[in-house]
Scaffold this motif. Structure first.
Motif, short mmCIF file in Angstrom:
data_model
loop_
_atom_site.label_atom_id
_atom_site.label_comp_id
_atom_site.label_asym_id
_atom_site.label_seq_id
_atom_site.Cartn_x
_atom_site.Cartn_y
_atom_site.Cartn_z
N LEU A 445 47.40 78.73 -7.93
CA LEU A 445 47.88 78.46 -6.29
C LEU A 445 49.11 78.13 -6.07
O LEU A 445 50.10 77.41 -7.02
CB LEU A 445 46.91 77.28 -5.77
N TYR A 446 49.77 78.80 -5.34
CA TYR A 446 51.16 78.48 -4.95
C TYR A 446 51.66 77.95 -3.57
O TYR A 446 51.01 78.30 -2.62
CB TYR A 446 52.07 79.88 -4.97
N VAL A 447 52.64 77.29 -3.59
CA VAL A 447 53.23 76.56 -2.29
C VAL A 447 54.83 77.01 -2.26
O VAL A 447 55.30 76.80 -3.18
CB VAL A 447 53.17 74.85 -2.35
N ASP A 474 53.92 76.94 3.37
CA ASP A 474 52.88 77.86 3.34
C ASP A 474 52.39 77.85 1.94
O ASP A 474 53.15 77.73 0.93
CB ASP A 474 52.88 79.12 3.89
N CYS A 475 50.80 77.96 1.61
CA CYS A 475 50.54 78.23 0.34
C CYS A 475 49.59 79.54 0.46
O CYS A 475 49.32 80.01 1.50
CB CYS A 475 49.58 76.95 0.15
N GLU A 478 44.99 80.95 -3.26
CA GLU A 478 43.76 80.09 -3.24
C GLU A 478 42.54 80.84 -3.37
O GLU A 478 41.84 80.37 -3.80
CB GLU A 478 43.94 78.93 -2.15
N LEU A 499 58.88 78.28 -5.63
CA LEU A 499 57.45 77.94 -5.31
C LEU A 499 57.22 76.67 -6.44
O LEU A 499 57.65 76.58 -7.48
CB LEU A 499 56.75 79.18 -5.83
#
Ligand code: FAD
Length: 558
Positions: A445-447, A474-475, A478, A499
């Protein structure tokens, strides 16, 4: 407490040789306590680190335990958090069980070396591998072996090329020695991989100047260049590394070298503790008097890479080398004893005995006492001199045995994994680079922390469909992580972007068990998927009426 306490900060060449010299000069004098503080309980013999990459010497054979090297000193294996020069105290971080600790001192020796920072170069903190400590050499070795393993079964030609391209930035001693060992290793290891052809391997050395090894006479440096080229190393001179992404080394002329292995030996930066000291500095190093004492703080001394020391004979600043750090440490110890017991102090001066660089596979370049050597003779001198200098008879024996076996046996290919799960990592992308593709298996999962990301769908369409743009805070990613399934869209960097990526285990441990975060992710998925999505069978928390795939609670076992 003894009547006087000398505290030495740093367990490198400067700190260890200061402690050893003080032990010799002070003997058993109970009135003086010597305390040595270092975050590791060993001294790293850096000149031999490149050989850890190739495995020609054992991983722990380049390090020696401080307890054996400095039996007279009280050893604190702790991180130094703060140095208070006004109050004459240092603060040590808490250990496993014990709280943080304050140590008062009468004399302080600062020998904290320098650190590697890639700040200011896009993508280097995220993707470049530093090369300074034992852990770095081990990480590089594991990474290179992983590259070979993956390349052996990779069918995509672009990905395969990147996996078999190894880039080292920096043509000084450590960069040249690292690239020489790495090149020998991958070329000797390749025959063990049936599907890798030797001509597919590319090893590149980037160097900003016109000739590598600028510290050596040009004739020796040119010898080294010829030899490396003959062994298959591609030399890119007058070429600077500008940055990196997960998939490429970025050069300052705009060229990209697709690679999955980038080692950078960029010049070191000041240790943050040293940077915070309220004293005079030159290029980030502590300025000391000819006696190696800080003029503004009597009783505080600095030696090694963190000190700016001008040689009393030549008037030139001393280079950051181990041979200088050792002599500076002995000079500081003499002067501390003179300060304690009365007596004249001496000014520091040292003429370097020579410079040597190993080129791997029985070749080296050396200038010893003005004599220039290259090839086998230099290599023999290199090994003999460094074996003599390696502290501890047991270590000398181990390395001698390693070297002998290495001549007879094939290279070892085992990876020694020391990480207990990744958790999270930072990544950098340049405009247009793909973070993941629709259909890929998704386990991160990335932010977004900087820049802009676009999410598009392309499968089965003539033209891709833009879904959304994401900005810092923002992520994304997910949905596949929650569903344990394929990516439902492609994520691509619109601008240069940084990220934070969280792996599946960390995600489940953190988000799925923390109700507010769990609610946030479930709402997010519901919004992004639009109509209610099917809930995976058996997923915890998937009660009736759930509108999004509930996050299964999976706490990793380790
Ligand atoms: C790959 C490589 C090869 C090299 N080859 C040679 C060579 O062939 N010949 C040569 O003369 N020189 C060589 N050098 C340079 C040489 O290693 C350094 O000049 C030397 O190590 C400097 O010693 P130092 O004690 O000042 O610093 P370091 O050896 O870096 O020691 C600093 C110490 O401080 C500790 N420390 C730092 N911060 C903290 C903290 N907050 N809390 C607790 N402890 C802390 C560190 O753990 C470490 O023990 C090489 C360097 C590298 C990286």
């Amino acid at each position: 407490m003894a009547a006087k306490r000398i505290v030495i900060l740093g367990g490198g060449f400067g700190g260890v040789y200061a402690a050893r010299a003080l032990a010799r000069r002070l003997g058993d004098d109970p009135a003086v306590e010597v305390a040595l503080v270092s975050k590791d309980n060993y001294l790293v013999f850096q000149p031999m680190l490149p050989e850890v990459i190739s495995g020609s010497i054992g991983i722990v054979d380049t390090i020696s335990p401080l307890r054996r090297l400095c039996p007279r000193a009280t050893l604190y294996t702790r991180v130094v958090e703060r140095i208070d020069l006004e109050r004459k105290r240092v603060l040590l971080a808490a250990g496993f069980a014990g709280p943080s600790l304050e140590l008062g001192y009468d004399h302080l020796v600062v020998a904290l070396g320098s650190v590697t920072t890639f700040a200011g170069s896009p993508g280097l903190p995220e993707h470049a591998l530093p090369f300074k400590y034992l852990g770095d050499a081990l990480v590089i070795r594991n990474h290179v072996i992983q590259g070979l393993e993956e390349a052996a079964v990779e069918r995509d030609p672009g990905r395969r090329r990147a996996l078999l391209t190894f880039v080292v930035a920096g043509g000084g001693f450590s960069g040249v020695e690292a690239v020489a060992e790495l090149n020998d290793f991958v070329r000797r290891a390749a025959p063990s991989f049936r599907t890798i052809r030797p001509e597919e391997i590319r090893v590149v050395l980037l160097h900003a100047g016109p000739v590598i090894l600028p510290e050596l006479p040009e004739s020796l440096a040119r010898f080294a260049q010829r030899l490396l080229r003959r062994r298959g190393v591609e030399l890119r001179l007058q070429t600077r590394l500008h940055g990196a992404t997960a998939e490429a080394a970025l050069l300052d002329d705009g060229e990209r070298i697709p690679t999955r292995t980038l080692v950078s030996t960029v010049p070191a930066s000041p240790n943050p503790l040293v940077a915070a000291l309220p004293c005079r500095k030159e290029r980030g190093r502590i300025v000391v008097s000819p006696h190696l004492e800080l003029p503004e703080f009597p009783g505080v001394w600095a030696v090694g890479d963190c000190a700016w020391i001008v040689d009393a004979r030549t008037g030139q600043p001393c280079p950051p080398t181990a041979q200088h750090a050792i002599r500076e440490a002995r000079c500081a110890a003499d002067n501390i004893v003179a300060a304690l017991r009365g007596g004249p102090m001496r000014a520091f001066s040292f003429r370097a005995l020579g410079k040597m660089g190993s080129l791997g596979h029985r070749s080296a370049v050396a200038e010893v006492l003005g004599v220039r050597l290259s090839g086998f003779l230099a290599w023999w001198a290199w090994r003999t001199i460094y074996l003599m200098k390696l502290p501890g008879l047991d270590r000398k024996l181990r390395v001698a045995v390693d070297w002998t076996l290495d001549l007879l046996l094939p290279p070892d290919l085992v990876q020694l994994r020391v990480d207990r799960g990744v958790g999270f990592r930072r990544e950098h992308y340049e405009p247009g680079e793909v973070i993941f593709r629709e259909g890929d298996h998704g386990d991160w999962l990335y932010v977004v922390t900087e820049g802009e990301i676009e999410i598009v769908q392309e499968a089965g369409r003539a033209e891709e469909r833009a879904l959304r743009r994401l900005r810092p805070g923002d992520c994304f990613g997910e949905i596949a992580v929650v569903r344990h399934g394929p990516r439902t869209a492609t994520a691509r960097a619109r601008t240069a972007a940084n990220l934070v990526a969280v792996d599946r285990d960390a995600f489940h441990a953190l988000f799925a068990t923390l109700p507010p975060l769990r609610g946030f992710i479930e709402d997010l998925i519901a919004r992004r998927l639009g109509p209610p999505a099917p809930v995976p069978a058996g997923a915890a928390g998937a009660g009736p009426g759930a509108t999004a795939p509930a996050i299964p609670v999976e706490v990793p076992s380790a």
